[in-house]
Design an enzyme around this catalytic site. Structure first.
Site, PDB file in Angstrom:
ATOM      1  N   ARG A  34      18.721  51.555  50.423  1.00 29.78           N
ATOM      2  CA  ARG A  34      18.894  50.156  51.276  1.00 29.78           C
ATOM      3  C   ARG A  34      20.441  49.648  51.686  1.00 29.78           C
ATOM      4  O   ARG A  34      20.981  48.026  51.002  1.00 29.78           O
ATOM      5  CB  ARG A  34      18.665  49.077  50.467  1.00 29.78           C
ATOM      6  CG  ARG A  34      17.015  48.863  50.479  1.00 29.78           C
ATOM      7  CD  ARG A  34      16.094  49.317  51.403  1.00 29.78           C
ATOM      8  NE  ARG A  34      14.809  48.883  51.593  1.00 29.78           N
ATOM      9  CZ  ARG A  34      14.083  50.039  52.298  1.00 29.78           C
ATOM     10  NH1 ARG A  34      14.606  51.543  52.114  1.00 29.78           N
ATOM     11  NH2 ARG A  34      12.412  50.436  51.847  1.00 29.78           N
ATOM     12  N   SER A  48      10.922  41.835  52.062  1.00 25.68           N
ATOM     13  CA  SER A  48      10.765  41.685  50.656  1.00 25.68           C
ATOM     14  C   SER A  48      11.857  40.841  50.276  1.00 25.68           C
ATOM     15  O   SER A  48      12.739  41.755  50.782  1.00 25.68           O
ATOM     16  CB  SER A  48      10.867  43.430  50.676  1.00 25.68           C
ATOM     17  OG  SER A  48       9.574  44.122  50.837  1.00 25.68           O
ATOM     18  N   GLU A 106      17.568  40.844  48.005  1.00 22.05           N
ATOM     19  CA  GLU A 106      17.503  42.101  49.735  1.00 22.05           C
ATOM     20  C   GLU A 106      17.770  40.743  50.674  1.00 22.05           C
ATOM     21  O   GLU A 106      18.989  41.389  51.489  1.00 22.05           O
ATOM     22  CB  GLU A 106      16.084  42.554  50.122  1.00 22.05           C
ATOM     23  CG  GLU A 106      16.696  43.505  51.146  1.00 22.05           C
ATOM     24  CD  GLU A 106      14.919  44.537  50.750  1.00 22.05           C
ATOM     25  OE1 GLU A 106      14.728  45.052  52.099  1.00 22.05           O
ATOM     26  OE2 GLU A 106      14.585  44.681  50.102  1.00 22.05           O
TER      27      GLU A 106
END
Length: 339
Positions: A160, A236, A334
């Site tokens: 990520r 998410s 995130e």
């Protein structure tokens, strides 16, 4: 290219939350990108680059500078390499590649947002990451004030992560991404959810796997479907944390049941953030206010209708503190918070 004043950003995000941009413009060419930075530079404004708005939480006060929406379009194929403009819809590109019989991104179907965002977050799901297929990224370098092409190695991809959201955050504006895909490839079936749908010995097509991924995401409230109550989110909200194995062993020793984990390099494991959140006392549907947890997926914080960014951040902080108190694990948000 038009520069508009006081444009509400809520409608440009999947959360449906956000105050106004002081200035707003949409770039449909690389020349527009340079013009936008010249405009902001003359006035001393900061620039925030907006793609599909699917990984953002915009503050209630909005953004005091220029919001530049990247709207460059076009797909050019050179052999097995697809050069895709940053403003193209990501899921539409996945469908395009799959329909041509190219593998490498079939498990990334249904992810909202634009192509330009994929290298920034090193978007991944169901056993695939874009880092596995990206050859290069073309971008405007705001430091050098010129366009550059970065190789995959120069992008510094990790889980990520990339240089675009870490050490070089804010320096580059992605305008095109090149993906090397595999013709006539078998679909990637490493993820447990897909293995349950397609048991050993089955031979699903790329299209069948992509559509199944969309169905799974829909069932978890991770597919943006207009009118559905759990779809006003940023996907998410927390990353799966990577922790030291010694900490994992302490957590496992105190747990009444098995603690799920995945290998993450020597001496480390990755924990499912959804499991941590739920075990810390925040189940699906949690929350009585305008912001809550999705009824379909523990990791999705949702706008139930009139939520403000402050409502979401209060809930997120409550979850972060609860997980840390129970497990000693610090979760990382995130979405990008724009203020």
């Amino acid at each position: 290219m038009q520069f508009l004043e006081s444009v509400s950003l809520a409608s440009y995000t999947t959360f449906g939350i956000g105050g106004p941009a002081r200035w707003f413009a949409e770039a449909t060419s690389e020349e527009d990108v340079t013009a936008a930075f010249a405009f902001a530079g003359k006035r001393g404004f900061a620039v925030f680059v907006l793609g599909g708005g699917s990984n953002l939480l915009v503050s209630d006060q909005g953004f005091a500078g220029l919001v530049l929406r990247v709207g460059l379009r076009g797909i050019r194929q050179d052999g097995d390499v697809f050069h895709v403009a940053a403003g193209e819809n990501w899921d539409a590109f996945v469908s395009h590649a799959v329909n041509l019989g190219y593998g490498g991104v079939e498990c990334l179907a249904g992810i909202p947002g634009t192509v330009g965002a994929t290298p920034v977050q090193n978007v991944g799901a169901y056993g695939q990451e874009v880092a596995e297929t990206i050859v290069s990224v073309r971008a405007y370098d705001t430091t050098l004030e010129q366009f550059v092409t970065l190789t995959a190695t120069e992008c510094g991809f990790a889980y990520r992560q990339s240089i675009f959201n870490t050490v070089q955050r804010g320096r580059y504006v992605v305008t095109e991404v090149a993906y090397a895909l595999r013709p006539h490839a078998a679909p990637h079936l490493a993820y447990a959810d897909l293995q349950r749908r397609f048991p050993a010995g089955s031979q699903p097509s790329l299209a069948e796997v992509s559509e199944t991924v969309r169905e799974i995401r829909h069932g978890k409230g991770m597919l943006i479907v207009a009118g559905e109550p759990d779809c006003r989110s940023a996907g998410s909200f927390f990353k799966n944390p990577v922790i030291e194995r010694t900490l994992y062993e302490r957590i496992a020793a105190k747990s009444e049941g098995p603690v799920p984990c995945y290998p993450a390099g020597e001496g480390q494991v990755k924990l499912p953030a959804a499991w941590l959140v739920e075990q810390a006392g925040f189940p699906k549907g949690f929350g009585e206010g305008p912001a809550g947890i999705s009824s379909k997926h523990t990791l999705a914080l949702v706008n139930r209708g009139e939520a403000k960014a402050s409502d979401v951040l209060v809930l997120a902080t409550q979850i972060l503190q609860g997980v840390y108190k129970k497990f000693g694990v610090t979760l990382e948000m995130e979405p990008v918070v724009v203020a």
